[in-house]
Design a protein around this motif. Structure first.
Motif, short mmCIF file in Angstrom:
data_model
loop_
_atom_site.label_atom_id
_atom_site.label_comp_id
_atom_site.label_asym_id
_atom_site.label_seq_id
_atom_site.Cartn_x
_atom_site.Cartn_y
_atom_site.Cartn_z
N GLU A 6 -54.41 37.05 -15.19
CA GLU A 6 -54.83 37.72 -16.42
C GLU A 6 -55.08 36.70 -17.51
OE1 GLU A 6 -51.49 40.57 -14.81
OE2 GLU A 6 -51.81 38.41 -14.99
N SER A 7 -55.98 37.06 -18.41
CA SER A 7 -56.25 36.24 -19.59
C SER A 7 -56.77 37.13 -20.70
CB SER A 7 -57.26 35.14 -19.27
OG SER A 7 -58.49 35.70 -18.85
N THR A 117 -50.13 39.20 -19.35
CA THR A 117 -50.60 38.52 -20.55
C THR A 117 -50.10 39.30 -21.76
OG1 THR A 117 -52.55 37.60 -21.68
CG2 THR A 117 -52.84 39.73 -20.60
#
Length: 123
Positions: A6-7, A117
């Protein structure tokens, strides 16, 4: 090796927007339903949104319907979560989830999770 990365998390003011991404590798992404979950401090993990393997159907938690949009690009092995009109109560760690059949007969289910995240909504 299966990976969900994830980002896109970060600090945003109330009313702002963020777009989360989750890039998958190590499995046949297009055969898996993808979901976003979140977990706020001191609370249980909750489902945010789900998108079917082909992207033709989506489901949202009622509290996020109309503000959040889940989408996917099977060519890029990536699922997204567009979050608009963010509220302080949206503050949480957001997790990407993949869920699919272990074989053509679907005799079992495989499930994978990303590392999460952090999204913080604050002045």
């Amino acid at each position: 090796q299966v990976q969900l990365v994830e980002s896109g998390g970060g600090l945003v003011q109330p009313g702002g927007s963020l777009r989360l991404s989750c890039e998958a590798s190590g499995f046949t992404f297009s055969r898996y339903a993808m979901s976003w979950y979140r977990q706020a401090p001191g609370k249980e993990r909750e489902l945010v949104a789900v998108i079917t393997s082909g992207g033709g159907s989506t489901t949202y938690d009622d509290s996020m319907k109309g503000r959040f949009t889940i989408s996917r690009d099977n060519a890029l092995n990536t699922v997204y979560l567009q979050m608009n009109s963010l509220k302080p109560e949206d503050t949480a760690v957001y997790y990407c989830n993949a869920r699919g059949c272990s074989n053509s007969m679907c005799s079992g289910i495989l499930e994978y999770w990303g590392q999460g995240t952090l999204v913080t909504v604050s002045e």
